[in-house]
Design a protein around this motif. Sequence first.
Motif, PDB file in Angstrom:
ATOM      1  N   GLN A  92       3.012   2.930  -0.108  1.00  0.00           N
ATOM      2  CA  GLN A  92       1.596   3.274  -0.011  1.00  0.00           C
ATOM      3  C   GLN A  92       1.037   3.669  -1.376  1.00  0.00           C
ATOM      4  O   GLN A  92      -0.083   3.301  -1.734  1.00  0.00           O
ATOM      5  N   LEU A  93       1.809   4.420  -2.150  1.00  0.00           N
ATOM      6  CA  LEU A  93       1.365   4.782  -3.498  1.00  0.00           C
ATOM      7  C   LEU A  93       1.270   3.549  -4.386  1.00  0.00           C
ATOM      8  O   LEU A  93       0.370   3.450  -5.233  1.00  0.00           O
ATOM      9  N   ARG A  94       2.194   2.627  -4.205  1.00  0.00           N
ATOM     10  CA  ARG A  94       2.118   1.364  -4.953  1.00  0.00           C
ATOM     11  C   ARG A  94       0.843   0.607  -4.588  1.00  0.00           C
ATOM     12  O   ARG A  94       0.172   0.040  -5.456  1.00  0.00           O
ATOM     13  N   GLN A  95       0.496   0.602  -3.300  1.00  0.00           N
ATOM     14  CA  GLN A  95      -0.732  -0.076  -2.872  1.00  0.00           C
ATOM     15  C   GLN A  95      -1.959   0.554  -3.512  1.00  0.00           C
ATOM     16  O   GLN A  95      -2.880  -0.141  -3.957  1.00  0.00           O
ATOM     17  N   LEU A  96      -1.980   1.882  -3.573  1.00  0.00           N
ATOM     18  CA  LEU A  96      -3.143   2.594  -4.106  1.00  0.00           C
ATOM     19  C   LEU A  96      -3.194   2.586  -5.632  1.00  0.00           C
ATOM     20  O   LEU A  96      -4.232   2.914  -6.211  1.00  0.00           O
ATOM     21  N   SER A  97      -2.083   2.252  -6.274  1.00  0.00           N
ATOM     22  CA  SER A  97      -2.041   2.300  -7.741  1.00  0.00           C
ATOM     23  C   SER A  97      -2.955   1.269  -8.387  1.00  0.00           C
ATOM     24  O   SER A  97      -3.301   1.402  -9.562  1.00  0.00           O
ATOM     25  N   VAL A  98      -3.352   0.245  -7.644  1.00  0.00           N
ATOM     26  CA  VAL A  98      -4.263  -0.759  -8.196  1.00  0.00           C
ATOM     27  C   VAL A  98      -5.711  -0.419  -7.881  1.00  0.00           C
ATOM     28  O   VAL A  98      -6.615  -1.178  -8.244  1.00  0.00           O
ATOM     29  N   CYS A  99      -5.937   0.717  -7.209  1.00  0.00           N
ATOM     30  CA  CYS A  99      -7.299   1.148  -6.894  1.00  0.00           C
ATOM     31  C   CYS A  99      -7.854   2.016  -8.024  1.00  0.00           C
ATOM     32  O   CYS A  99      -7.226   2.197  -9.065  1.00  0.00           O
ATOM     33  N   ASP A 100      -9.020   2.588  -7.802  1.00  0.00           N
ATOM     34  CA  ASP A 100      -9.731   3.315  -8.856  1.00  0.00           C
ATOM     35  C   ASP A 100      -9.360   4.792  -8.891  1.00  0.00           C
ATOM     36  O   ASP A 100     -10.228   5.653  -9.066  1.00  0.00           O
ATOM     37  N   PHE A 101      -8.092   5.117  -8.754  1.00  0.00           N
ATOM     38  CA  PHE A 101      -7.651   6.505  -8.794  1.00  0.00           C
ATOM     39  C   PHE A 101      -6.940   6.797 -10.110  1.00  0.00           C
ATOM     40  O   PHE A 101      -6.184   5.956 -10.618  1.00  0.00           O
ATOM     41  N   SER A 102      -7.171   7.999 -10.624  1.00  0.00           N
ATOM     42  CA  SER A 102      -6.435   8.419 -11.814  1.00  0.00           C
ATOM     43  C   SER A 102      -4.994   8.734 -11.426  1.00  0.00           C
ATOM     44  O   SER A 102      -4.659   8.900 -10.246  1.00  0.00           O
ATOM     45  N   ALA A 103      -4.123   8.828 -12.428  1.00  0.00           N
ATOM     46  CA  ALA A 103      -2.711   9.108 -12.169  1.00  0.00           C
ATOM     47  C   ALA A 103      -2.535  10.470 -11.505  1.00  0.00           C
ATOM     48  O   ALA A 103      -1.677  10.642 -10.632  1.00  0.00           O
ATOM     49  N   GLY A 104      -3.352  11.443 -11.891  1.00  0.00           N
ATOM     50  CA  GLY A 104      -3.249  12.772 -11.303  1.00  0.00           C
ATOM     51  C   GLY A 104      -3.602  12.780  -9.827  1.00  0.00           C
ATOM     52  O   GLY A 104      -2.930  13.420  -9.013  1.00  0.00           O
ATOM     53  N   VAL A 105      -4.663  12.063  -9.462  1.00  0.00           N
ATOM     54  CA  VAL A 105      -5.058  11.974  -8.060  1.00  0.00           C
ATOM     55  C   VAL A 105      -3.995  11.236  -7.262  1.00  0.00           C
ATOM     56  O   VAL A 105      -3.616  11.647  -6.158  1.00  0.00           O
ATOM     57  N   LEU A 106      -3.465  10.160  -7.822  1.00  0.00           N
ATOM     58  CA  LEU A 106      -2.455   9.378  -7.117  1.00  0.00           C
ATOM     59  C   LEU A 106      -1.188  10.201  -6.880  1.00  0.00           C
ATOM     60  O   LEU A 106      -0.610  10.170  -5.793  1.00  0.00           O
ATOM     61  N   ALA A 107      -0.770  10.953  -7.887  1.00  0.00           N
ATOM     62  CA  ALA A 107       0.442  11.767  -7.753  1.00  0.00           C
ATOM     63  C   ALA A 107       0.261  12.868  -6.701  1.00  0.00           C
ATOM     64  O   ALA A 107       1.139  13.106  -5.869  1.00  0.00           O
ATOM     65  N   SER A 108      -0.874  13.532  -6.724  1.00  0.00           N
ATOM     66  CA  SER A 108      -1.098  14.610  -5.759  1.00  0.00           C
ATOM     67  C   SER A 108      -1.421  14.077  -4.367  1.00  0.00           C
ATOM     68  O   SER A 108      -1.341  14.817  -3.384  1.00  0.00           O
ATOM     69  N   ALA A 109      -1.763  12.783  -4.268  1.00  0.00           N
ATOM     70  CA  ALA A 109      -2.034  12.182  -2.965  1.00  0.00           C
ATOM     71  C   ALA A 109      -0.762  11.999  -2.152  1.00  0.00           C
ATOM     72  O   ALA A 109      -0.835  11.798  -0.930  1.00  0.00           O
ATOM     73  N   ALA A 110       0.399  12.083  -2.790  1.00  0.00           N
ATOM     74  CA  ALA A 110       1.657  11.886  -2.063  1.00  0.00           C
ATOM     75  C   ALA A 110       1.811  12.913  -0.947  1.00  0.00           C
ATOM     76  O   ALA A 110       2.264  12.588   0.155  1.00  0.00           O
ATOM     77  N   ARG A 111       1.436  14.153  -1.194  1.00  0.00           N
ATOM     78  CA  ARG A 111       1.547  15.194  -0.172  1.00  0.00           C
ATOM     79  C   ARG A 111       0.601  14.918   0.983  1.00  0.00           C
ATOM     80  O   ARG A 111       0.940  15.141   2.152  1.00  0.00           O
ATOM     81  N   LEU A 112      -0.591  14.433   0.689  1.00  0.00           N
ATOM     82  CA  LEU A 112      -1.564  14.117   1.737  1.00  0.00           C
ATOM     83  C   LEU A 112      -1.065  12.969   2.606  1.00  0.00           C
ATOM     84  O   LEU A 112      -1.053  13.062   3.839  1.00  0.00           O
ATOM     85  N   LEU A 113      -0.626  11.895   1.982  1.00  0.00           N
ATOM     86  CA  LEU A 113      -0.225  10.707   2.729  1.00  0.00           C
ATOM     87  C   LEU A 113       1.024  10.946   3.568  1.00  0.00           C
ATOM     88  O   LEU A 113       1.190  10.339   4.633  1.00  0.00           O
ATOM     89  N   SER A 114       1.901  11.828   3.109  1.00  0.00           N
ATOM     90  CA  SER A 114       3.135  12.073   3.849  1.00  0.00           C
ATOM     91  C   SER A 114       2.860  12.671   5.227  1.00  0.00           C
ATOM     92  O   SER A 114       3.659  12.509   6.155  1.00  0.00           O
ATOM     93  N   HIS A 115       1.718  13.348   5.396  1.00  0.00           N
ATOM     94  CA  HIS A 115       1.379  13.930   6.693  1.00  0.00           C
ATOM     95  C   HIS A 115       1.142  12.865   7.761  1.00  0.00           C
ATOM     96  O   HIS A 115       1.200  13.159   8.957  1.00  0.00           O
ATOM     97  N   TYR A 116       0.882  11.635   7.339  1.00  0.00           N
ATOM     98  CA  TYR A 116       0.574  10.563   8.283  1.00  0.00           C
ATOM     99  C   TYR A 116       1.768   9.630   8.499  1.00  0.00           C
ATOM    100  O   TYR A 116       1.603   8.556   9.074  1.00  0.00           O
ATOM    101  N   VAL A 117       2.935  10.036   8.041  1.00  0.00           N
ATOM    102  CA  VAL A 117       4.161   9.256   8.248  1.00  0.00           C
ATOM    103  C   VAL A 117       4.996   9.934   9.332  1.00  0.00           C
ATOM    104  O   VAL A 117       5.377  11.098   9.193  1.00  0.00           O
TER     105      VAL A 117
END
Length: 278
Positions: A92-117
Amino acid sequence: MTGPGLVLPAQDQRTPPAAVLRAPGEQPLDQALTDMQILLDQHEHVIAVYPAGLPAAHECRLHTVRSVLESDRIALLKSDLPPLGVAVLVRQLRQLSVCDFSAGVLASAARLLSHYVYAGALLHSVTRLDRVPVGLKAHAKSWVPGSQFAVLAHPQPQLVRIGTGDLAGPQYATQLVVARGQSTSEWVTGTLAPAWQVGAVHEAVLPDESPAWWGTPKLIEFAAFLPDVSLLHQLVSSVRREICTWCGNELIGDRCGLCNAPLIPPDDRSRGPAALSP
């Protein structure tokens, strides 16, 4: 990633590949430093996600590489998800890495996305399972020949004996990825998948880390996940962005994904370490 088994195939042509950060026994330190520097030169930032059960020597190697390079462009994210769940999160992070997110947002998004797994496994024994609470009654039943257990490790731990209860599944549309160990049971695809009303079932190779994580090689690991990258993008975009007072990168949530510093409330930023320039 810290192992090739944690890299799932891309679901579309836009998803970039993942790099595997080898264990100390597979690669000397100088080569690990060189490889990491190449990744930084190519991509500017590196987000390394690894399961909590990673051997201590391998985890120490990751921190050593980051310290020697003195780089705040390397994020080290330890996840409590089981190995297959970690693999889902990384994709999922790989999918979002091509979107318009900075590296900091992408890294901290891992905790958010894990709640939906929703990550779990079918086990033939729980005698060595120490990552999910197991009662004495379940331990006793584990010795009965033919016993099978359905275990949900995330987001809410749950354990039921097959035929005596159901696992609580997601209340939204998901797909299911399944990785088979030394088990021929059809319960995951024949019973769990219809009960959870998953949109599709995908087969994957069992990660090397899974038998140790679950305490047995006789298992079938599974993880339900949000497959729609547009929905993942919407989830991350809906969270307010902040600026880390330590490294100056963007973040979402209450902790920076790159430097791991907690978010400092605005009223406290004028005193103490938070008052220092990043």
